[in-house]
Design a protein around this motif. Structure first.
Motif, PDB file in Angstrom:
ATOM      1  N   SER A  34       0.941  -1.081   0.135  1.00 42.95           N
ATOM      2  CA  SER A  34      -0.149  -0.019  -0.193  1.00 42.95           C
ATOM      3  C   SER A  34       0.847   1.189   0.077  1.00 42.95           C
ATOM      4  O   SER A  34       0.443   2.179  -0.615  1.00 42.95           O
ATOM      5  CB  SER A  34      -0.977   0.023   1.304  1.00 42.95           C
ATOM      6  OG  SER A  34      -1.901  -0.969   1.124  1.00 42.95           O
ATOM      7  N   LEU A  49      -6.399  -1.223 -11.928  1.00 40.75           N
ATOM      8  CA  LEU A  49      -5.798  -1.540 -10.593  1.00 40.75           C
ATOM      9  C   LEU A  49      -5.794  -3.369 -10.848  1.00 40.75           C
ATOM     10  O   LEU A  49      -7.163  -3.763 -11.055  1.00 40.75           O
ATOM     11  CB  LEU A  49      -6.800  -1.501  -9.324  1.00 40.75           C
ATOM     12  CG  LEU A  49      -6.257  -2.073  -8.131  1.00 40.75           C
ATOM     13  CD1 LEU A  49      -4.942  -1.313  -7.736  1.00 40.75           C
ATOM     14  CD2 LEU A  49      -7.539  -1.717  -7.194  1.00 40.75           C
ATOM     15  N   VAL A  51      -5.584  -7.181  -8.911  1.00 36.60           N
ATOM     16  CA  VAL A  51      -5.648  -7.484  -7.677  1.00 36.60           C
ATOM     17  C   VAL A  51      -5.072  -8.998  -7.699  1.00 36.60           C
ATOM     18  O   VAL A  51      -5.587  -9.816  -8.191  1.00 36.60           O
ATOM     19  CB  VAL A  51      -7.036  -7.606  -7.272  1.00 36.60           C
ATOM     20  CG1 VAL A  51      -7.349  -8.056  -5.796  1.00 36.60           C
ATOM     21  CG2 VAL A  51      -7.713  -6.008  -7.165  1.00 36.60           C
ATOM     22  N   VAL A  80      -2.270  -4.545  -6.582  1.00 33.04           N
ATOM     23  CA  VAL A  80      -2.435  -4.478  -4.869  1.00 33.04           C
ATOM     24  C   VAL A  80      -2.390  -6.022  -4.543  1.00 33.04           C
ATOM     25  O   VAL A  80      -3.005  -6.995  -5.104  1.00 33.04           O
ATOM     26  CB  VAL A  80      -3.745  -3.812  -4.454  1.00 33.04           C
ATOM     27  CG1 VAL A  80      -4.876  -4.653  -5.104  1.00 33.04           C
ATOM     28  CG2 VAL A  80      -3.800  -3.881  -3.236  1.00 33.04           C
ATOM     29  N   GLN A  90      -5.323  -0.944   2.786  1.00 27.88           N
ATOM     30  CA  GLN A  90      -5.567  -1.120   1.303  1.00 27.88           C
ATOM     31  C   GLN A  90      -7.059  -0.394   1.418  1.00 27.88           C
ATOM     32  O   GLN A  90      -7.179   0.189   0.067  1.00 27.88           O
ATOM     33  CB  GLN A  90      -5.680  -2.634   1.113  1.00 27.88           C
ATOM     34  CG  GLN A  90      -4.194  -3.092   0.816  1.00 27.88           C
ATOM     35  CD  GLN A  90      -4.181  -4.606   1.062  1.00 27.88           C
ATOM     36  OE1 GLN A  90      -5.346  -5.270   1.781  1.00 27.88           O
ATOM     37  NE2 GLN A  90      -3.607  -5.306  -0.047  1.00 27.88           N
ATOM     38  N   LYS A  91      -7.768  -0.549   2.403  1.00 26.75           N
ATOM     39  CA  LYS A  91      -9.114   0.204   2.216  1.00 26.75           C
ATOM     40  C   LYS A  91      -9.011   1.630   2.095  1.00 26.75           C
ATOM     41  O   LYS A  91      -9.543   2.350   1.268  1.00 26.75           O
ATOM     42  CB  LYS A  91      -9.762  -0.186   3.285  1.00 26.75           C
ATOM     43  CG  LYS A  91     -10.377  -1.650   3.445  1.00 26.75           C
ATOM     44  CD  LYS A  91     -11.203  -1.705   4.588  1.00 26.75           C
ATOM     45  CE  LYS A  91     -11.608  -3.347   4.891  1.00 26.75           C
ATOM     46  NZ  LYS A  91     -12.218  -3.709   5.949  1.00 26.75           N
ATOM     47  N   ILE A  94      -7.646   2.539  -1.480  1.00 27.39           N
ATOM     48  CA  ILE A  94      -8.727   2.365  -2.650  1.00 27.39           C
ATOM     49  C   ILE A  94      -9.634   3.530  -2.526  1.00 27.39           C
ATOM     50  O   ILE A  94     -10.302   3.940  -3.403  1.00 27.39           O
ATOM     51  CB  ILE A  94      -9.205   0.731  -2.550  1.00 27.39           C
ATOM     52  CG1 ILE A  94      -7.967  -0.179  -3.168  1.00 27.39           C
ATOM     53  CG2 ILE A  94     -10.311   0.791  -3.503  1.00 27.39           C
ATOM     54  CD1 ILE A  94      -8.300  -1.596  -2.832  1.00 27.39           C
ATOM     55  N   LYS A  95     -10.127   3.787  -1.325  1.00 27.20           N
ATOM     56  CA  LYS A  95     -11.144   4.888  -1.245  1.00 27.20           C
ATOM     57  C   LYS A  95     -10.612   6.368  -1.558  1.00 27.20           C
ATOM     58  O   LYS A  95     -11.207   7.025  -2.122  1.00 27.20           O
ATOM     59  CB  LYS A  95     -11.389   5.005  -0.001  1.00 27.20           C
ATOM     60  CG  LYS A  95     -12.495   3.961   0.839  1.00 27.20           C
ATOM     61  CD  LYS A  95     -12.645   4.256   2.286  1.00 27.20           C
ATOM     62  CE  LYS A  95     -13.014   3.104   3.073  1.00 27.20           C
ATOM     63  NZ  LYS A  95     -13.408   3.641   4.583  1.00 27.20           N
ATOM     64  N   LYS A  97      -8.449   6.498  -4.244  1.00 27.95           N
ATOM     65  CA  LYS A  97      -8.309   6.741  -5.756  1.00 27.95           C
ATOM     66  C   LYS A  97      -9.279   6.187  -6.597  1.00 27.95           C
ATOM     67  O   LYS A  97     -10.537   5.667  -5.879  1.00 27.95           O
ATOM     68  CB  LYS A  97      -7.017   5.654  -6.051  1.00 27.95           C
ATOM     69  CG  LYS A  97      -5.866   5.833  -5.119  1.00 27.95           C
ATOM     70  CD  LYS A  97      -4.631   6.562  -6.134  1.00 27.95           C
ATOM     71  CE  LYS A  97      -3.512   6.632  -5.352  1.00 27.95           C
ATOM     72  NZ  LYS A  97      -2.947   7.890  -5.371  1.00 27.95           N
ATOM     73  N   ILE A 102     -10.890  -2.679 -12.759  1.00 23.58           N
ATOM     74  CA  ILE A 102     -10.034  -3.464 -11.871  1.00 23.58           C
ATOM     75  C   ILE A 102     -10.245  -4.784 -12.249  1.00 23.58           C
ATOM     76  O   ILE A 102     -11.320  -5.209 -13.005  1.00 23.58           O
ATOM     77  CB  ILE A 102     -10.721  -3.262 -10.526  1.00 23.58           C
ATOM     78  CG1 ILE A 102     -12.324  -3.720 -10.546  1.00 23.58           C
ATOM     79  CG2 ILE A 102     -10.537  -1.857  -9.949  1.00 23.58           C
ATOM     80  CD1 ILE A 102     -12.790  -3.817  -9.071  1.00 23.58           C
ATOM     81  N   VAL A 117     -13.014  -4.815  -2.965  1.00 18.02           N
ATOM     82  CA  VAL A 117     -12.327  -3.800  -3.912  1.00 18.02           C
ATOM     83  C   VAL A 117     -13.403  -3.236  -4.670  1.00 18.02           C
ATOM     84  O   VAL A 117     -13.613  -2.138  -4.759  1.00 18.02           O
ATOM     85  CB  VAL A 117     -11.212  -4.291  -4.748  1.00 18.02           C
ATOM     86  CG1 VAL A 117     -10.748  -3.065  -5.786  1.00 18.02           C
ATOM     87  CG2 VAL A 117     -10.008  -4.509  -3.919  1.00 18.02           C
ATOM     88  N   VAL A 121     -14.679   0.578  -4.763  1.00 17.47           N
ATOM     89  CA  VAL A 121     -14.829   1.386  -5.941  1.00 17.47           C
ATOM     90  C   VAL A 121     -16.144   1.715  -6.720  1.00 17.47           C
ATOM     91  O   VAL A 121     -16.167   2.873  -7.678  1.00 17.47           O
ATOM     92  CB  VAL A 121     -13.832   0.973  -7.266  1.00 17.47           C
ATOM     93  CG1 VAL A 121     -12.485   0.825  -6.553  1.00 17.47           C
ATOM     94  CG2 VAL A 121     -14.401  -0.391  -7.535  1.00 17.47           C
TER      95      VAL A 121
END
Length: 122
Positions: A34, A49, A51, A80, A90-91, A94-95, A97, A102, A117, A121
């Motif tokens: 992160s 992104l 994952v 990620v 990580q939360k 992601i919040k 950006k 994904i 994720v 998003v």
């Protein structure tokens, strides 16, 4: 750049060997990942992104992240690394950006995290 914690690198030795070093580390590989993403991907909106599993349960799981690395580099997009679910770092990442796409890389272990994720998003 030196990426990783004290268990991987002796800070004093690195500082003595490298004249100018930026160290990026978290409490584990997930938090370190992160911090790497936050450091190198400063734009608010990113194209993709990816994952992938973080390899904490089985080292061989990191092959998914390794295999998508070239594509991620080409599209200037982060990978990620996730466990069974997302951790707090990580939360927050992601919040803060926005991602146009994904993509889940691999399977058998990152489905819950990928679903988290997707929900973040929306």
């Amino acid at each position: 750049y030196v990426i990783g914690g004290e268990s991987l690198f002796n800070t004093k030795e690195v500082s003595n060997t490298l004249p100018s070093v930026t160290k990026i580390a978290g409490s584990d590989r997930t938090e370190t990942n992160s911090k790497v993403i936050n450091h190198f991907y400063r734009k608010e909106i990113l194209n993709d992104l990816y994952v992938a599993k973080n390899g904490m349960n089985k080292q061989d799981d990191l092959v998914d992240a390794l295999s998508v690395g070239v594509l991620a580099g080409k599209t200037e997009s982060p990978v990620v690394l996730v466990g069974n679910g997302l951790d707090n770092s990580q939360k927050e990442l992601i919040k803060n950006k926005k991602f146009k796409n994904i993509t889940q890389i691999g399977g058998d272990g990152n489905e819950k995290a990928f679903s988290e994720v997707e929900n973040l998003v929306k």
